[in-house]
Design a protein around this motif. Sequence first.
Motif, short mmCIF file in Angstrom:
data_model
loop_
_atom_site.label_atom_id
_atom_site.label_comp_id
_atom_site.label_asym_id
_atom_site.label_seq_id
_atom_site.Cartn_x
_atom_site.Cartn_y
_atom_site.Cartn_z
N ASP A 137 0.38 -0.95 0.13
CA ASP A 137 -0.24 -0.05 0.10
C ASP A 137 0.57 1.52 0.14
O ASP A 137 1.58 1.87 1.05
N LYS A 160 0.06 4.54 -0.37
CA LYS A 160 -0.71 5.39 0.35
C LYS A 160 0.08 5.09 1.51
O LYS A 160 0.59 6.55 2.56
N ARG A 161 0.61 4.30 2.27
CA ARG A 161 1.41 4.54 4.21
C ARG A 161 2.62 4.25 3.53
O ARG A 161 3.00 4.58 4.86
N ARG A 204 4.52 4.56 1.50
CA ARG A 204 5.98 5.49 -0.15
C ARG A 204 6.60 6.64 0.90
O ARG A 204 5.75 6.80 2.15
N ASP A 256 8.94 9.89 2.07
CA ASP A 256 8.39 11.07 1.58
C ASP A 256 9.93 11.66 2.37
O ASP A 256 9.96 11.88 3.76
#
Length: 98
Positions: A87, A89-90, A92, A94
């Motif tokens: 997932d 969204k969770r 990745r 940054d």
Amino acid sequence: MDEQTHERVRDLVAAVPPGRVATYGDIAAIAGLATPRIVGRILREDGFDLPWHRIIRANGVPAPHLLTEQLERLRAEGVLAVDFRIDLKRYRWDPNRE
DNA sequence: CCCATGACGCGTA
DNA sequence: ATACGCGCCATGG
């Protein structure tokens, strides 16, 4: 390959913290490369001593030939896959948030 | 120089 | 979700 960008990519991959992942595209974009293919190529020939398992495809799935090994390594550091997919969204990475 | 081959990615159908 | 097509570009034949 340019030795500069080669090192650049290596550093970026090494910079991805445990428990996080990045896509080939992410690395390529930050390194200023024209195509993510270069990232895969570099990891193939010179990524054995890097956390290569934290680099996955844009759709959240690892490269086919590494699928098992990669998901296992990720699982070991808390990154769980659902039906062979991570997932993003969770997990990745940054760069500006760490 | 031309061509095929990828640890890729995105748009379409 | 799956399947193609096309762009991308370093490498090797």
